[in-house]
Scaffold this active site. Structure first.
Site, PDB file in Angstrom:
ATOM      1  CB  SER A 427      -0.891   0.047   1.236  1.00  0.00           C
ATOM      2  OG  SER A 427      -1.633  -1.115   1.346  1.00  0.00           O
ATOM      3  CG  HIS A 448      -1.634  -0.248  -4.546  1.00  0.00           C
ATOM      4  ND1 HIS A 448      -2.009   1.021  -4.187  1.00  0.00           N
ATOM      5  CD2 HIS A 448      -2.063  -1.050  -3.544  1.00  0.00           C
ATOM      6  CE1 HIS A 448      -2.626   0.988  -3.026  1.00  0.00           C
ATOM      7  NE2 HIS A 448      -2.680  -0.252  -2.617  1.00  0.00           N
ATOM      8  CD  GLU A 460      -2.135   4.161  -6.480  1.00  0.00           C
ATOM      9  OE1 GLU A 460      -2.503   5.308  -6.269  1.00  0.00           O
ATOM     10  OE2 GLU A 460      -1.516   3.482  -5.632  1.00  0.00           O
ATOM     11  CG  ASN A 498      -3.453   3.999   0.094  1.00  0.00           C
ATOM     12  OD1 ASN A 498      -4.678   4.038   0.102  1.00  0.00           O
ATOM     13  ND2 ASN A 498      -2.779   2.863   0.019  1.00  0.00           N
TER      14      ASN A 498
HETATM   15  N1  LIG Z   1      -6.341  -4.897   2.891  1.00  0.00           N
HETATM   16  C1  LIG Z   1      -6.416  -3.867   2.061  1.00  0.00           C
HETATM   17  O1  LIG Z   1      -7.414  -3.124   2.000  1.00  0.00           O
HETATM   18  C2  LIG Z   1      -5.253  -3.615   1.110  1.00  0.00           C
HETATM   19  C3  LIG Z   1      -5.461  -2.856  -0.041  1.00  0.00           C
HETATM   20  C4  LIG Z   1      -4.410  -2.684  -0.944  1.00  0.00           C
HETATM   21  C5  LIG Z   1      -3.163  -3.218  -0.653  1.00  0.00           C
HETATM   22  N2  LIG Z   1      -2.979  -3.933   0.494  1.00  0.00           N
HETATM   23  C6  LIG Z   1      -1.651  -4.508   0.732  1.00  0.00           C
HETATM   24  O2  LIG Z   1      -1.687  -5.878   0.332  1.00  0.00           O
HETATM   25  C7  LIG Z   1      -0.803  -6.654   1.165  1.00  0.00           C
HETATM   26  C8  LIG Z   1      -1.611  -7.779   1.797  1.00  0.00           C
HETATM   27  O3  LIG Z   1      -2.638  -7.248   2.592  1.00  0.00           O
HETATM   28  P1  LIG Z   1      -3.881  -8.137   3.071  1.00  0.00           P
HETATM   29  O4  LIG Z   1      -4.862  -7.184   3.640  1.00  0.00           O
HETATM   30  O5  LIG Z   1      -4.301  -9.060   1.986  1.00  0.00           O
HETATM   31  O6  LIG Z   1      -3.214  -9.001   4.227  1.00  0.00           O
HETATM   32  P2  LIG Z   1      -3.813 -10.293   4.947  1.00  0.00           P
HETATM   33  O7  LIG Z   1      -3.286 -10.265   6.335  1.00  0.00           O
HETATM   34  O8  LIG Z   1      -5.278 -10.403   4.748  1.00  0.00           O
HETATM   35  O9  LIG Z   1      -3.142 -11.520   4.147  1.00  0.00           O
HETATM   36  C9  LIG Z   1      -1.775 -11.804   4.156  1.00  0.00           C
HETATM   37  C10 LIG Z   1      -1.606 -13.261   3.762  1.00  0.00           C
HETATM   38  O10 LIG Z   1      -0.232 -13.494   3.505  1.00  0.00           O
HETATM   39  C11 LIG Z   1       0.098 -14.750   4.045  1.00  0.00           C
HETATM   40  N3  LIG Z   1       1.553 -14.812   4.238  1.00  0.00           N
HETATM   41  C12 LIG Z   1       2.294 -14.235   5.210  1.00  0.00           C
HETATM   42  N4  LIG Z   1       3.601 -14.547   5.038  1.00  0.00           N
HETATM   43  C13 LIG Z   1       3.680 -15.323   3.936  1.00  0.00           C
HETATM   44  C14 LIG Z   1       4.743 -15.971   3.247  1.00  0.00           C
HETATM   45  N5  LIG Z   1       5.985 -15.885   3.664  1.00  0.00           N
HETATM   46  N6  LIG Z   1       4.463 -16.690   2.148  1.00  0.00           N
HETATM   47  C15 LIG Z   1       3.189 -16.793   1.709  1.00  0.00           C
HETATM   48  N7  LIG Z   1       2.140 -16.212   2.345  1.00  0.00           N
HETATM   49  C16 LIG Z   1       2.390 -15.493   3.431  1.00  0.00           C
HETATM   50  C17 LIG Z   1      -0.694 -14.828   5.306  1.00  0.00           C
HETATM   51  O11 LIG Z   1      -0.799 -16.160   5.780  1.00  0.00           O
HETATM   52  C18 LIG Z   1      -2.030 -14.245   4.839  1.00  0.00           C
HETATM   53  O12 LIG Z   1      -2.848 -15.245   4.288  1.00  0.00           O
HETATM   54  C19 LIG Z   1      -0.207  -5.662   2.135  1.00  0.00           C
HETATM   55  O13 LIG Z   1       1.021  -5.219   1.639  1.00  0.00           O
HETATM   56  C20 LIG Z   1      -1.217  -4.517   2.174  1.00  0.00           C
HETATM   57  O14 LIG Z   1      -0.641  -3.281   2.532  1.00  0.00           O
HETATM   58  C21 LIG Z   1      -3.993  -4.156   1.366  1.00  0.00           C
END
Ligand SMILES: NC(=O)c1ccc[n+]([C@@H]2O[C@H](COP(=O)([O-])OP(=O)(O)OC[C@H]3O[C@@H](n4cnc5c(N)ncnc54)[C@H](O)[C@@H]3O)[C@@H](O)[C@H]2O)c1
Length: 665
Positions: A427, A448, A460, A498
């Site tokens: 993000s 993104h 993005e 963001n």
């Molecule tokens: N949630 C949002 O609204 C949003 C929006 C845009 C971008 N993001 C970005 O996307 C990324 C993920 O966010 P999220 O909300 O999906 O997180 P989340 O916590 O829902 O999911 C993360 C997943 O990654 C897995 N994981 C952790 N370490 C790992 C590894 N070494 N190998 C494989 N899998 C692994 C976890 O088990 C989990 O299933 C972050 O960088 C976040 O900033 C989030």
């Protein structure tokens, strides 16, 4: 007949071609030269008028309209021509009258007519089809039928508001026109818009079958007629609940359609025309048309680089909120997807969410069951450290932590081929800093996606200092190929969306500390035109994630200050919807009431004089200021792209045209 457009020279290539078979059935094939689409421009109407004049003297047994394009029947009116006529009401009236007269002429033909639809059939394309006696549609996924005018702040005025309710009844017609989205053939058959569905190569034979039935008997729809005031009353109530009165087109549509069905066809067409002229001159319509063209530009975005073959195999790292959403979207776009996570439990939870998204898609007629099954078969999962050399792209979506991401990405890079693009969905973390830890920084890029992935069209594309032109070009093509809208942004804190959104969320917490009323602030911003208020949005994002990203921005941006009460939102470890409570409480994901527990801790002082206007002004000004800073720093190339990104990435009040356009008013 007065002509809206000037006649083109006979040297021009033709769009319409009439062939008459031995069975005395005419086939008008539509094939606009030098383009993949068929739009209804000046030439189209001149040619159609000429053909209709021509066949009026011939004793035909029937007439079929069919397209020669692989994916488009008729995509609707030429919006560029329409846009250039805004402000000239006489010209616009001629435009509407010309279309209405031509379609009336089709309806008046003394033999049966059929629209044989394969591919996109939208707006004027459907209005032409409605003027025919029958519509037969291909069963293929490319066939999408709809009246999207409401999305542009106007209404179907070439007879759509008049003929559709007479064909399928008032309630179904209103729902269809107000939805403004395309539907598949199966759903249109269920509604009664389409008479038959068949394979693409059998459209002509099916059309002939329908022609042999003769012209269609017009039924009297007494129920729609009698109940129109009640239906209109409830439709208006539901619309106002949804639009907060910010969009004039849906209310006009309800008026025109419900009044029109009680009058004769001619009077109803007049209502359509007057409403169109009124709507097309509103700022709302001008803003929505501007966004439409920006969307078209994003679909055609080209990056100057040599593109290798199409990306067809992806690996997604992490099956959480974002990883699962991205995997589902890619699989539905026919990309082979491998999902990797750290445990079977995480993968099972991810797959369950993906399954639910497919079920919802089927229920909402976005695709049918066989298509959903085929998409699911594109997905495989693993927890093992297997080779990833066959993957064209890797998209990482794990925890938002620089050290964790670096470690995981370094290990994964070793298992990819030297051509694999390695993308992060971070993000806000710096792409250049992450790239500097990689062996092939030129292949590293930010892609993104926004949450929820299946709803948010914007992606993005964040360029690091070392990202190569080829990697950018491939990423842009990839994003377009999966039906998302790319916007290329400079690597900077929070990128674009963001960067503008977070200061607004932080400001809302500062104001909450003064006015102490979560619902009041949320309601005001929804009335302003945001899809949800700032506190509901914070609960959706997760308070922990928001604090993390905001703190990161505050560390990296000189003039971004956190209010004194900001860290307090974390004290109860209530992080929003995912933990069952945040600014609101939740029961099985359903929002219940304001969480006084949290709000009382945030309150710094109560100021009674804080008016609604002051709250909205302060919250919007924060976004406008940050947007101007982004333009100054060259995060994106233009204010158009900035406004477009905010609308597509956050749902920022589309009718206001985006923060920069809004600030000009
Ligand atoms: N949630 C949002 O609204 C949003 C929006 C845009 C971008 N993001 C970005 O996307 C990324 C993920 O966010 P999220 O909300 O999906 O997180 P989340 O916590 O829902 O999911 C993360 C997943 O990654 C897995 N994981 C952790 N370490 C790992 C590894 N070494 N190998 C494989 N899998 C692994 C976890 O088990 C989990 O299933 C972050 O960088 C976040 O900033 C989030």
């Amino acid at each position: 007949m007065c002509r809206w457009w000037s006649r083109r020279s006979s040297m021009d290539k033709s769009t319409l071609n009439l062939e008459i078979g031995k069975n005395k059935i005419g086939i008008i094939s539509i094939d606009q030269p030098d383009t993949g689409a068929n739009v209804m421009n000046e030439n189209f109407f001149h040619e159609l008028t000429d053909i209709l004049e021509d066949i009026s003297t011939q004793k035909l047994n029937g007439l079929i309209f069919i397209s020669k394009k692989p994916k488009v029947f008729l995509a609707g009116a030429d919006l560029q021509a329409m846009q250039s006529s805004i402000g000239d009401d006489d010209k616009l009236r001629q435009l509407i009258e010309y279309g209405q007269k031509t379609f009336n002429d089709i309806q008046a033909l003394p033999f049966p007519t059929v629209a044989a639809i394969h591919g996109v059939c939208l707006g004027g394309g459907l209005e032409l089809s409605l003027a025919c006696d029958y519509r037969v549609a291909s069963s293929e996924a490319a066939t999408k039928i709809g009246l999207p005018e409401v999305m542009l702040g106007i209404l179907p005025a070439w007879g759509g508001c008049t003929r559709l309710p007479r064909l399928i009844g008032l309630i179904k017609a209103l729902n269809f026109i107000l939805a403004g989205r395309p539907y598949n053939s199966k759903y249109c058959k269920k509604l009664g818009i389409v008479d038959a569905i068949t394979y693409k190569d059998q459209l002509i034979s099916k059309s002939i079958e329908l022609i042999n039935k003769g012209t269609r008997e017009k039924k009297k729809d007494l129920i729609s007629n009698l109940c129109s005031p009640i239906i209109s009353h409830f439709a208006k109530k539901a619309t106002l609940r949804k639009t907060k009165g910010n969009y004039p087109a849906p209310l006009k549509i309800i008026n025109v359609v419900s009044k029109g069905i009680k009058t004769g066809k001619e009077k109803s067409l007049l209502l359509e025309k007057d409403a169109f002229i009124e709507l097309v001159n509103t700022d709302v319509c001008k803003n929505l048309i501007r966004i439409f063209f920006l969307q078209e530009a994003a679909k055609k975005l080209k990056y100057d680089s040599i593109i290798k073959e199409k990306i067809s195999k992806a690996v997604i790292i992490g099956s959480g909120t974002m990883g699962g959403g991205i995997a589902q979207w890619l699989a539905s776009r026919n990309i082979n997807v491998l999902i990797k996570d750290i445990s079977i439990e995480q993968l099972s939870a991810g797959l369950k969410n993906i399954g639910n998204l497919f079920v919802k898609g089927v229920l909402k007629h976005k695709f049918d069951r066989p298509a959903a099954r085929k998409s699911i078969s594109n997905i495989s999962v693993t927890t093992d450290d297997i080779t990833l050399k066959d993957r064209d792209i890797l998209i990482e979506a794990i925890a938002e932590d620089f050290n964790i991401k670096t470690k995981v990405l370094q290990q994964l890079e070793k298992r990819c081929s030297k051509d694999t693009i390695i993308a992060t969905n971070t993000s806000a973390i710096s792409i250049s800093e992450l790239a500097s830890k990689m062996q092939r920084p030129e292949k590293f890029i930010g892609i993104h996606f926004f949450n929820p992935v299946h709803q948010m069209k914007l992606v993005e594309i964040v360029i690091g200092k070392q990202t190569s032109q080829e990697t950018i070009g491939r990423a842009v093509e990839f994003v377009k190929s999966i039906g998302k809208l790319p916007v290329v942004v400079k690597d900077s804190p929070g990128f674009l969306v963001n960067r503008i959104l977070l200061p607004y969320l932080v400001e809302s917490i500062r104001i909450l500390g003064i006015v102490g009323d979560v619902e009041r602030i949320d309601k005001l911003m929804v009335k302003f035109g945001m899809p949800m208020g700032p506190f509901r949005l914070l609960d959706e994002i997760g308070l922990d994630v928001a604090v993390h990203v905001a703190s990161d921005l505050a560390d990296r941006l000189d003039d971004f200050n956190m209010p004194g009460n900001f860290d307090t939102i974390m004290v109860n470890k209530e992080f929003g919807k995912k933990t069952g409570a945040g600014f609101y409480t939740y029961n099985k994901g359903k929002r219940m009431e304001v969480n006084d527990n949290l709000v009382s801790q945030l309150q710094l002082s109560i100021e009674k004089e804080y008016t609604d206007e002051k709250i909205v002004n302060e919250l919007t000004q924060v976004m406008v200021d940050e947007a101007n800073k982004c333009l100054y720093e060259g995060i994106v190339d233009s204010s158009d792209i900035l406004d477009f990104a905010m609308i597509m990435g956050t749902g920022w009040a589309p009718f206001r045209g985006g923060p920069i356009q809004f600030s000009k008013k």
